[in-house]
Write a protein that holds these residues in place. Structure first.
Motif, PDB file in Angstrom:
ATOM      1  N   GLY A 157      -1.260 -38.522  -8.880  1.00  0.00           N
ATOM      2  CA  GLY A 157      -2.238 -37.568  -9.404  1.00  0.00           C
ATOM      3  C   GLY A 157      -3.441 -37.506  -8.487  1.00  0.00           C
ATOM      4  O   GLY A 157      -3.581 -38.292  -7.547  1.00  0.00           O
ATOM      5  N   ASN A 186      -6.536 -36.474 -14.678  1.00  0.00           N
ATOM      6  CA  ASN A 186      -5.167 -36.192 -14.215  1.00  0.00           C
ATOM      7  C   ASN A 186      -4.478 -37.452 -13.691  1.00  0.00           C
ATOM      8  O   ASN A 186      -3.408 -37.826 -14.185  1.00  0.00           O
ATOM      9  CB  ASN A 186      -5.226 -35.080 -13.158  1.00  0.00           C
ATOM     10  CG  ASN A 186      -3.909 -34.836 -12.452  1.00  0.00           C
ATOM     11  OD1 ASN A 186      -3.461 -35.675 -11.688  1.00  0.00           O
ATOM     12  ND2 ASN A 186      -3.304 -33.683 -12.663  1.00  0.00           N
ATOM     13  N   THR A 418      -2.092 -33.664 -19.048  1.00  0.00           N
ATOM     14  CA  THR A 418      -1.250 -32.925 -18.102  1.00  0.00           C
ATOM     15  C   THR A 418      -0.074 -32.335 -18.863  1.00  0.00           C
ATOM     16  O   THR A 418       0.226 -32.756 -19.982  1.00  0.00           O
ATOM     17  CB  THR A 418      -0.738 -33.849 -16.982  1.00  0.00           C
ATOM     18  OG1 THR A 418      -0.033 -34.948 -17.572  1.00  0.00           O
ATOM     19  CG2 THR A 418      -1.899 -34.388 -16.144  1.00  0.00           C
ATOM     20  N   GLN A 436      -0.160 -25.833  -7.396  1.00  0.00           N
ATOM     21  CA  GLN A 436      -0.110 -27.115  -8.102  1.00  0.00           C
ATOM     22  C   GLN A 436      -1.391 -27.351  -8.901  1.00  0.00           C
ATOM     23  O   GLN A 436      -1.346 -27.823 -10.038  1.00  0.00           O
ATOM     24  CB  GLN A 436       0.111 -28.264  -7.107  1.00  0.00           C
ATOM     25  CG  GLN A 436       1.533 -28.378  -6.592  1.00  0.00           C
ATOM     26  CD  GLN A 436       2.502 -28.793  -7.686  1.00  0.00           C
ATOM     27  OE1 GLN A 436       2.133 -29.016  -8.828  1.00  0.00           O
ATOM     28  NE2 GLN A 436       3.778 -28.898  -7.333  1.00  0.00           N
ATOM     29  N   GLN A 440      -1.495 -28.271 -12.726  1.00  0.00           N
ATOM     30  CA  GLN A 440      -1.880 -29.633 -13.086  1.00  0.00           C
ATOM     31  C   GLN A 440      -3.237 -29.706 -13.785  1.00  0.00           C
ATOM     32  O   GLN A 440      -3.491 -30.618 -14.577  1.00  0.00           O
ATOM     33  CB  GLN A 440      -1.899 -30.521 -11.832  1.00  0.00           C
ATOM     34  CG  GLN A 440      -0.598 -30.523 -11.039  1.00  0.00           C
ATOM     35  CD  GLN A 440       0.584 -31.020 -11.836  1.00  0.00           C
ATOM     36  OE1 GLN A 440       0.432 -31.832 -12.746  1.00  0.00           O
ATOM     37  NE2 GLN A 440       1.779 -30.533 -11.516  1.00  0.00           N
TER      38      GLN A 440
END
Length: 508
Positions: A157, A186, A418, A436, A440
């Motif tokens: 992460g 995250n 997440t 991403q 995310q």
């Protein structure tokens, strides 16, 4: 597994006080473990000389019964975008690969004043632009929960993945990260640790190399909520060197997590917009089970609406890139940092320095941000994004604050952190950084735009044996309620990140 790794910070301090173990011994173990676990790539560099000196000073304070800090002798790591005096601070970039700050960030200064021992600087996405810790010039960090740390490993992460990994692997008791759109929560969710993003302005940003000034917040990683609170108490409060800190003196949160929380007085909101596309069944099931657990224990749990959530990722992307374009302009090859050798003109010096010093992700955000800030685009993109950001902030205010007698008002929001457990590295890098981050950070970045506190806590393992975390959010400066609810959930689920068999395997 060394016995002291299972202790909380308060328990560790108790063992120090009665002489059962010394700070020097614990710090030696931490540095040794960091070397044994170097394949995780959690650290950009260790600071053994500094750590051993601080441990020796802590030993002296305990032996002579001098005044002790709340973190005296506790090994802590710091993300490599916080300035550390006489210790290289790189932001995981070529641009700052040789930058040695002449001062400490306020966070680092306050940790030292509390007696903490700095064992090293942790890995990150370059200039904190990412959600995987895969864009560092020092290589990607690896998730300690991966079954295979050689070929098929999972991301840690980002962008504070190194800090999360260091805590999850038991190398240190806590770590500092930064959180602009979820960069603490995250990786905390993916690595099975606690990650706190405090209220904007509660902790000084002085010495934190900026990404997005209006959203950046120093974040805290720890293995349990109580340890997170101890670090928060040590570093929060106004700072004359940072005009964005809250001027009101910080009242240290004094509460016992063994004290039973009466959930009958707690109102929990479940935002329907967070049940979004891409949310895995396992995360959804975990979310609903914890909501049911809270309700069965007396909490008032009901659905709420944050209607502008769907627009938040676009707003965040625009504002992020605009501020990045402004902040990155300081890196010109003249004052500090990397300088290109070819410099036949000032313009060529700037161009070559920045071409060599920044990776593709950083350069893309700079170019895009400057496009949004062009005179012809300023009103269309930047101003409009600011207006929608205000609407997002008002969504939160409505569910937390007004009207006071509305039955729909809540104390805490419960959401996923997440959408899935930690992706495999190869799957993650097959998509662009922008795509991403859009996926995310969906659940995390609205809290940054509103400036409210949020925390991710680990709940259970997925079918793949990877941690799943949930997020709690509350109104500004309501950290005490946020931490109390998080602590209650933590006690119920009893998740232990150090029970991870991969830690033992990686040390062997």
């Amino acid at each position: 597994m060394k016995r002291h790794l299972q202790l909380s910070i308060k328990q560790l301090s108790g063992f120090y006080a009665d002489g059962s173990i010394s700070p020097r011994t614990v710090v030696d173990h931490s540095l040794d473990d960091a070397i044994k676990l170097k394949r995780l790539n959690a650290f950009i560099r260790l600071s053994p000389e500094k750590a051993l000196h601080q441990a020796k000073e802590s030993d002296h304070r305990y032996e002579n019964k001098e005044q002790l800090g709340v973190l005296d002798g506790v090994p802590i790591a710091i993300k490599d975008n916080f300035c550390t005096k006489e210790l290289t601070t790189t932001c995981a970039s070529r641009m700052l690969s040789n930058f040695v700050p002449p001062f400490n960030a306020t966070v680092c200064e306050r940790l030292a004043n509390a007696g903490a021992v700095l064992i090293g600087k942790t890995n990150m996405d370059q200039f904190a632009m990412g959600s995987g810790t895969v864009d560092s010039i020092f290589g990607p960090s690896k998730n300690i929960w991966s079954n295979d740390l050689v070929d098929k490993w999972h991301i840690a992460g980002g962008s504070s993945g190194g800090s999360a990994t260091a805590v999850a692997a038991g190398i240190c008791y806590a770590a500092i990260g930064s959180d602009t759109g979820g960069s603490t929560r995250n990786p905390a969710a993916y690595c099975g640790v606690v990650g706190l993003k405090p209220t904007y302005g509660l902790i000084s940003r002085h010495g934190l190399i900026p990404l997005v000034n209006s959203m950046d917040v120093p974040g805290i990683f720890a293995r349990n909520v109580g340890d997170c609170l101890d670090v928060l108490n040590a570093i929060a409060g106004p700072d004359d060197r940072d005009s964005t800190t809250i001027r009101k003196p910080f009242r240290k949160i004094d509460m016992s997590f063994n004290e039973e929380l009466d959930l009958r007085n707690v109102r929990i909101g479940i935002p329907k917009e967070y049940h979004c596309e891409g949310l895995s069944n396992e995360v959804l099931e975990t979310w609903m089970k914890v909501a049911d657990l809270l309700e069965d224990s007396g909490a008032h749990v009901h659905q709420v609406s944050l209607p502008n959530t769907s627009a938040s990722i676009f707003v965040y992307s625009i504002l992020n890139q605009c501020e990045v374009a402004s902040n990155m302009a300081r890196y010109d090859g003249i004052e500090y940092g990397h300088r290109a050798e070819i410099e036949s003109s000032t313009e060529e010096l700037y161009a070559n320095t920045r071409a060599e010093g920044f990776n593709t992700v950083v350069k893309t955000r700079i170019l895009t941000g400057n496009y949004f800030l062009l005179r012809k685009n300023y009103h269309k993109y930047f101003e409009k994004a600011l207006r929608v950001r205000r609407l997002i902030s008002e969504d939160f205010k409505r569910v937390f604050e007004t009207p006071k007698n509305d039955e729909n008002i809540v104390d805490v929001l419960l959401t996923p952190t997440t959408l899935t457990d930690a992706p495999l590295y190869n799957d993650f890098v097959s998509q662009s950084n922008r795509d991403q981050c859009a996926v995310q950070d969906f659940c995390t970045q609205p809290a940054n735009m509103a400036g409210i506190p949020a925390i991710s806590i680990p709940i259970r393992l997925s079918k793949r044996g990877l941690p799943i975390g949930l997020q709690l959010m509350s109104k500004s400066l309501n950290e005490e309620m946020l931490l109390r609810v998080a602590g209650w959930i933590e006690q119920q689920v009893e998740f232990d990140c150090l029970a991870n068999e991969q830690i033992y395997a990686a040390r062997s």
